[in-house]
Design a protein around this motif. Structure first.
Motif, PDB file in Angstrom:
ATOM      1  N   ALA A   3      85.126 -25.138 -26.524  1.00  0.00           N
ATOM      2  CA  ALA A   3      85.898 -25.754 -27.608  1.00  0.00           C
ATOM      3  C   ALA A   3      85.968 -27.275 -27.452  1.00  0.00           C
ATOM      4  O   ALA A   3      86.098 -27.990 -28.444  1.00  0.00           O
ATOM      5  CB  ALA A   3      87.306 -25.168 -27.652  1.00  0.00           C
ATOM      6  N   ALA A   4      85.862 -27.764 -26.228  1.00  0.00           N
ATOM      7  CA  ALA A   4      85.920 -29.213 -25.990  1.00  0.00           C
ATOM      8  C   ALA A   4      84.780 -29.920 -26.724  1.00  0.00           C
ATOM      9  O   ALA A   4      84.996 -30.972 -27.334  1.00  0.00           O
ATOM     10  CB  ALA A   4      85.855 -29.520 -24.496  1.00  0.00           C
TER      11      ALA A   4
ATOM     12  N   ASP B  27      83.255 -28.923 -29.400  1.00  0.00           N
ATOM     13  CA  ASP B  27      83.545 -28.888 -30.835  1.00  0.00           C
ATOM     14  C   ASP B  27      84.541 -29.983 -31.204  1.00  0.00           C
ATOM     15  O   ASP B  27      84.362 -30.692 -32.188  1.00  0.00           O
ATOM     16  CB  ASP B  27      84.101 -27.517 -31.247  1.00  0.00           C
ATOM     17  N   ILE B  28      85.593 -30.118 -30.394  1.00  0.00           N
ATOM     18  CA  ILE B  28      86.609 -31.147 -30.657  1.00  0.00           C
ATOM     19  C   ILE B  28      85.976 -32.535 -30.597  1.00  0.00           C
ATOM     20  O   ILE B  28      86.200 -33.368 -31.474  1.00  0.00           O
ATOM     21  CB  ILE B  28      87.787 -31.025 -29.666  1.00  0.00           C
TER      22      ILE B  28
ATOM     23  N   THR C  51      86.061 -34.575 -34.270  1.00  0.00           N
ATOM     24  CA  THR C  51      87.146 -35.536 -34.467  1.00  0.00           C
ATOM     25  C   THR C  51      86.589 -36.885 -34.881  1.00  0.00           C
ATOM     26  O   THR C  51      85.587 -37.348 -34.345  1.00  0.00           O
ATOM     27  CB  THR C  51      88.013 -35.717 -33.202  1.00  0.00           C
TER      28      THR C  51
ATOM     29  N   THR D 224      90.311 -39.136 -29.475  1.00  0.00           N
ATOM     30  CA  THR D 224      91.007 -37.955 -28.980  1.00  0.00           C
ATOM     31  C   THR D 224      90.748 -37.791 -27.484  1.00  0.00           C
ATOM     32  O   THR D 224      89.598 -37.738 -27.052  1.00  0.00           O
ATOM     33  CB  THR D 224      90.541 -36.689 -29.730  1.00  0.00           C
TER      34      THR D 224
ATOM     35  N   ILE E 142      91.223 -35.388 -24.197  1.00  0.00           N
ATOM     36  CA  ILE E 142      91.393 -33.974 -23.882  1.00  0.00           C
ATOM     37  C   ILE E 142      91.828 -33.845 -22.421  1.00  0.00           C
ATOM     38  O   ILE E 142      91.238 -34.478 -21.540  1.00  0.00           O
ATOM     39  CB  ILE E 142      90.096 -33.178 -24.138  1.00  0.00           C
TER      40      ILE E 142
ATOM     41  N   ILE F  71      95.064 -33.701 -26.527  1.00  0.00           N
ATOM     42  CA  ILE F  71      95.027 -32.249 -26.656  1.00  0.00           C
ATOM     43  C   ILE F  71      94.808 -31.653 -25.267  1.00  0.00           C
ATOM     44  O   ILE F  71      93.906 -32.078 -24.542  1.00  0.00           O
ATOM     45  CB  ILE F  71      93.884 -31.794 -27.590  1.00  0.00           C
TER      46      ILE F  71
ATOM     47  N   LEU G 210      93.508 -28.591 -23.271  1.00  0.00           N
ATOM     48  CA  LEU G 210      92.578 -27.491 -23.515  1.00  0.00           C
ATOM     49  C   LEU G 210      92.403 -26.720 -22.207  1.00  0.00           C
ATOM     50  O   LEU G 210      91.624 -27.115 -21.345  1.00  0.00           O
ATOM     51  CB  LEU G 210      91.246 -28.076 -23.989  1.00  0.00           C
TER      52      LEU G 210
ATOM     53  N   VAL H 194      95.298 -23.908 -26.431  1.00  0.00           N
ATOM     54  CA  VAL H 194      95.154 -25.278 -26.919  1.00  0.00           C
ATOM     55  C   VAL H 194      96.551 -25.779 -27.283  1.00  0.00           C
ATOM     56  O   VAL H 194      97.279 -25.096 -28.001  1.00  0.00           O
ATOM     57  CB  VAL H 194      94.243 -25.332 -28.165  1.00  0.00           C
TER      58      VAL H 194
END
Length: 186
Positions: free
Chosen positions: A73-74, A76-77, A81, A85, A87, A173, A175, A181
């Motif tokens: 998912a990291a 994708d973020i 974005t 951002t 993480i 965020i 994660l 999340v």
């Protein structure tokens, strides 16, 4: 820009602190693998060392050097974005121990900024990036708002973007590897 990068790298490699513009706000930085340099930042900011700091890395490849297991998912973020951002990842590695939070996490951002990218690339590693203020004081929105205490506490001040007004710090965020999340700062 090249002269600033050269001077900043020299300071970072010698365990010093730099004051530099990031993709968000002006930051105080050091080599993220040097515990003595990290300690200097905590002292300058008058911040307890149990409060974690953010690091910048150049790209995904460099991220893998500092995080044992990057959740899918990291990526994708990072890809979707359109604003800065940061993480927070589990299982930090290869960083100064006093930079890693007590729970083993580390906050890392891949900045969309050529100067920061080049700085990380030339250092071949992560750079601490914490706002250029004393802990508890407002984050400066421009270079001219940075206090003399901070200006005198660093070893080199980058000459770029001094007229730039910064909008706000990055979103943060958390994660976790277990799939949880959590938005820390929007």
């Amino acid at each position: 820009m090249l002269n600033d990068i050269k001077k900043a790298i020299e300071v970072l490699k010698n365990g010093g602190l730099i004051l530099y513009p990031t993709d968000t706000v002006w930051g105080i930085g050091c080599d993220a693998t040097n515990p003595k340099a990290v300690e200097k930042i905590f002292k300058l900011k008058q911040r307890i060392d149990s409060k974690a700091l953010i690091c910048l890395v150049a790209d995904d490849r460099m991220l893998k050097k500092y995080v044992k297991d990057i959740p899918r998912a990291a990526y994708d973020i990072i890809d979707i974005t359109d604003s800065p951002t940061t993480i927070i990842y589990d299982d930090a590695q290869n960083l100064a121990q006093n930079l890693i939070a007590e729970d083993g996490t580390i906050a890392i951002r891949i900045p969309d900024d050529d100067f920061c990218f080049q700085l990380c690339r030339k250092l071949n590693g992560a750079i601490v990036s914490t706002s250029a203020n004393i802990s508890g004081q407002p984050t400066p929105k421009s270079y001219k708002e940075i206090t003399q205490e901070v200006l005198k506490g660093v070893d080199y001040v980058v000459n770029l973007h001094r007229e730039k007004i910064c909008s706000k710090p990055s979103a943060i965020i958390k994660l976790s590897n277990n799939g949880v999340v959590k938005v820390i700062r929007a």
